[in-house]
Design a protein around this motif. Sequence first.
Motif, mmCIF file in Angstrom:
data_model
loop_
_atom_site.group_PDB
_atom_site.id
_atom_site.type_symbol
_atom_site.label_atom_id
_atom_site.label_comp_id
_atom_site.label_asym_id
_atom_site.label_seq_id
_atom_site.Cartn_x
_atom_site.Cartn_y
_atom_site.Cartn_z
ATOM 1 N N LYS A 1 0.819 -1.207 0.000
ATOM 2 C CA LYS A 1 0.000 0.000 0.000
ATOM 3 C C LYS A 1 0.854 1.259 0.000
ATOM 4 O O LYS A 1 0.555 2.236 -0.693
ATOM 5 C CB LYS A 1 -0.923 -0.009 1.220
ATOM 6 N N ILE A 2 1.951 1.256 0.781
ATOM 7 C CA ILE A 2 2.798 2.439 0.860
ATOM 8 C C ILE A 2 3.541 2.672 -0.449
ATOM 9 O O ILE A 2 3.609 3.798 -0.959
ATOM 10 C CB ILE A 2 3.788 2.303 2.031
ATOM 11 N N VAL A 3 4.110 1.619 -1.018
ATOM 12 C CA VAL A 3 4.941 1.764 -2.210
ATOM 13 C C VAL A 3 4.106 1.900 -3.476
ATOM 14 O O VAL A 3 4.374 2.736 -4.333
ATOM 15 C CB VAL A 3 5.908 0.564 -2.326
ATOM 16 N N LEU A 4 3.050 1.083 -3.584
ATOM 17 C CA LEU A 4 2.307 1.004 -4.839
ATOM 18 C C LEU A 4 0.950 1.677 -4.780
ATOM 19 O O LEU A 4 0.410 2.061 -5.813
ATOM 20 C CB LEU A 4 2.117 -0.472 -5.229
ATOM 21 N N GLY A 5 0.373 1.804 -3.611
ATOM 22 C CA GLY A 5 -0.966 2.347 -3.506
ATOM 23 C C GLY A 5 -1.980 1.242 -3.253
ATOM 24 O O GLY A 5 -1.675 0.047 -3.294
ATOM 25 N N THR A 6 -3.199 1.658 -3.031
ATOM 26 C CA THR A 6 -4.265 0.711 -2.737
ATOM 27 C C THR A 6 -4.767 0.054 -4.018
ATOM 28 O O THR A 6 -4.825 0.689 -5.078
ATOM 29 C CB THR A 6 -5.430 1.439 -2.041
ATOM 30 N N GLU A 7 -5.105 -1.222 -3.901
ATOM 31 C CA GLU A 7 -5.692 -1.898 -5.053
ATOM 32 C C GLU A 7 -6.989 -1.213 -5.450
ATOM 33 O O GLU A 7 -7.799 -0.833 -4.606
ATOM 34 C CB GLU A 7 -5.974 -3.372 -4.722
ATOM 35 N N ARG A 8 -7.174 -1.048 -6.760
ATOM 36 C CA ARG A 8 -8.388 -0.402 -7.254
ATOM 37 C C ARG A 8 -8.991 -1.260 -8.366
ATOM 38 O O ARG A 8 -8.296 -1.692 -9.276
ATOM 39 C CB ARG A 8 -8.097 1.008 -7.768
ATOM 40 N N PRO A 9 -10.281 -1.485 -8.280
ATOM 41 C CA PRO A 9 -10.923 -2.290 -9.322
ATOM 42 C C PRO A 9 -11.073 -1.500 -10.616
ATOM 43 O O PRO A 9 -11.634 -0.404 -10.628
ATOM 44 C CB PRO A 9 -12.286 -2.631 -8.701
ATOM 45 N N VAL A 10 -10.555 -2.037 -11.684
ATOM 46 C CA VAL A 10 -10.666 -1.413 -13.001
ATOM 47 C C VAL A 10 -11.188 -2.465 -13.970
ATOM 48 O O VAL A 10 -10.614 -3.563 -14.085
ATOM 49 C CB VAL A 10 -9.306 -0.870 -13.486
ATOM 50 N N LEU A 11 -12.279 -2.136 -14.639
ATOM 51 C CA LEU A 11 -12.851 -3.061 -15.608
ATOM 52 C C LEU A 11 -12.094 -2.942 -16.922
ATOM 53 O O LEU A 11 -12.110 -1.893 -17.572
ATOM 54 C CB LEU A 11 -14.343 -2.756 -15.814
ATOM 55 N N MET A 12 -11.394 -4.001 -17.299
ATOM 56 C CA MET A 12 -10.627 -4.015 -18.538
ATOM 57 C C MET A 12 -11.065 -5.208 -19.381
ATOM 58 O O MET A 12 -11.377 -6.273 -18.861
ATOM 59 C CB MET A 12 -9.120 -4.113 -18.238
ATOM 60 N N ASN A 13 -11.053 -5.004 -20.713
ATOM 61 C CA ASN A 13 -11.366 -6.113 -21.595
ATOM 62 C C ASN A 13 -10.156 -7.033 -21.715
ATOM 63 O O ASN A 13 -9.059 -6.714 -21.235
ATOM 64 C CB ASN A 13 -11.819 -5.600 -22.968
#
Length: 654
Positions: free
Chosen positions: A419-431
């Motif tokens: 979380k500190i280095v990369l950030g929080t996981e975020r849901p992204v809808l990708m094909n």
Amino acid sequence: MNPFGGGSLFRWMAFIFGLMLVWNIFALRPTPTTISLPYSTFLDQVQAGNVERVELNDQRVEGVLKRPVAAGAGATISGGSPFGATPSEATDFTSTIPGVGDLELLPLLRAQGVEIVASVEERSLLWSMVLTFGPVLLFVGFFVYMMRQQNRGQQGVFSFGQSRAKLNSGGDRPTVTFAEVAGSEEAKRELTEVVDFLKNPERYQQLGAKIPRGVLLVGPPGTGKTLLAKAVAGEAGVPFFSTSASEFVELFVGVGASRVRDLFDQARRNGPAIVFIDELDAIGRQRGTGMGGGNDEREQTLNQILVEMDGFETSVMPVIIIAATNRPDVLDPALLRPGRFDRQVTVGLPDVRGREAILRVHMRGKPVAKDVDASIVARQTPGFAGADLANLVNEAALHAARHSARMIGVQHFGEALDKIVLGTERPVLMNEHERKVIAYHEAGHALVSSLLPESDPVNKVTIIPRGRALGVTEYLPEGDRFNYSRQYLRTQLATLFGGRAAEQVAIGEITTGAENDLQRATQLARRMVGRWGMSEEMGLLFASEGVESPFLGREMAGPRDHSEATAARLDEAVRKLLEERMATAIGLLTKNRGILDRLAQALLDHETIDRQQVEAIIRGEDLPPPPVGGTPIPSTQVERVNPIAMPKPGIAVV
């Protein structure tokens, strides 16, 4: 000064509201219904035998009728509930005896058998004094209050130039000691002599030695400069004045210098003492460098500090100034000369042993699981300052609480580090096509890095979006690096181009996902050519176009120190180096296309693969099927870019 400002206004409004509330309560309460009778009507009621009781008080008559009498013919009714209709008749009555008197009234009342009560209205002395002098006293009290508020405002004006430094002495003295400061062993050794002088000044004075007047702590933000100053005061056991340099600067010219004089006067009276000034660069910048020649207030404040530290008059009482800054390059040279800030103590980022010690300090008192090894976490966090490590432990505790765990385990530290280095996981809808492009991009980074020498091992590859990145390739250095070879840097350039090269080889089309890679590769190549003499075209020429901050790790615009022709040659050398490393990445991926496809397919299946899985795929081994639900494989080993040294491409993002 407004006497009704701040809390006074609130108190006055509350007082007035309370008076109005009490007044309304008494005004709105129900009162007895009373009819006011003319004197003639009162006599008629007596003669008719309708009066049961009367109370005589001078000219006023109050009484009770046997039967209610309706209003009319001069009789009026008052009282009752304020929320209901006024009654039309009443039994309680009032009347007024004429001033000339009526000698026949008492015989008439006795003849009709009326109960007679006589009363005299007596007013107490205290109540009379309150009614007489109460308004005068209220006015005088209000006048005195206004005068006191005005005097207090004038005192605030006269104290405008007093120092706002906080004095810590006696029980308020800092209790932090060097034992609680980890990861700064060199700085602690430098400051031990200052502590020894404050404890045993006679030993040095007998030999004619003088302790440094000022100690300047320099280093990146979050490395513990303020904590070291508190430790010096805690070890020495002397009064400790703490302030920020920005508190000296005000709108009015001369206020800052006045506060400096007041601060040093207080320190001398409490000497031996320590004065700590945080963020010294706020007032210590080189004079005459601002717009229009400089800032008068800031420069006068700086001049006063210079005089107080080493001016015409020298202080008998030892007052040691400890200042902290992360911008020593902008300080005025007069401030750094011997006699003022004699010593500059560098408080740098901790090495792996220092990070381990800092982690143990912050883990102390927390329910950390036995499987958490501070030495492993320290090896996973190169470039972390003390504040970063404290934040890491706190984030791990937050993750553990979020999962309702009783102990802080390895997985919680891994989640906190990600979380500190990369950030929080975020849901992204990708094909599926976009997922495939990202998978090949990250697989290209990982494969090129694994095939070239002097490269940091790949630690984890993921196509789960985090922060602003759609995919991440992470590396775990074998140890802290303080110097970089040419071969290592060339490998980093090829690794950065691995994502773009994989798109070109496997997809046949390039995307915008390599923007960050191109930016970092260009910056690195420009430093190799223009700063470090790693190009045959430019040779040993140093051709920089900016000034680099020693601790913030970034360049600021500055005058060019070379000609236009040299700049053109530099640009051409940079372009040639980039194209050559791009060709190397394309050649490696084309030759190992099968491994690239297997890595990309593993990312599409698992979303996250770790170091062992990457090595197994390169060896030609098959991975087990992904877990049910596509849960990514956890990994806690991540790498942080060192902000002091050259921006090492340890994390490649899309």
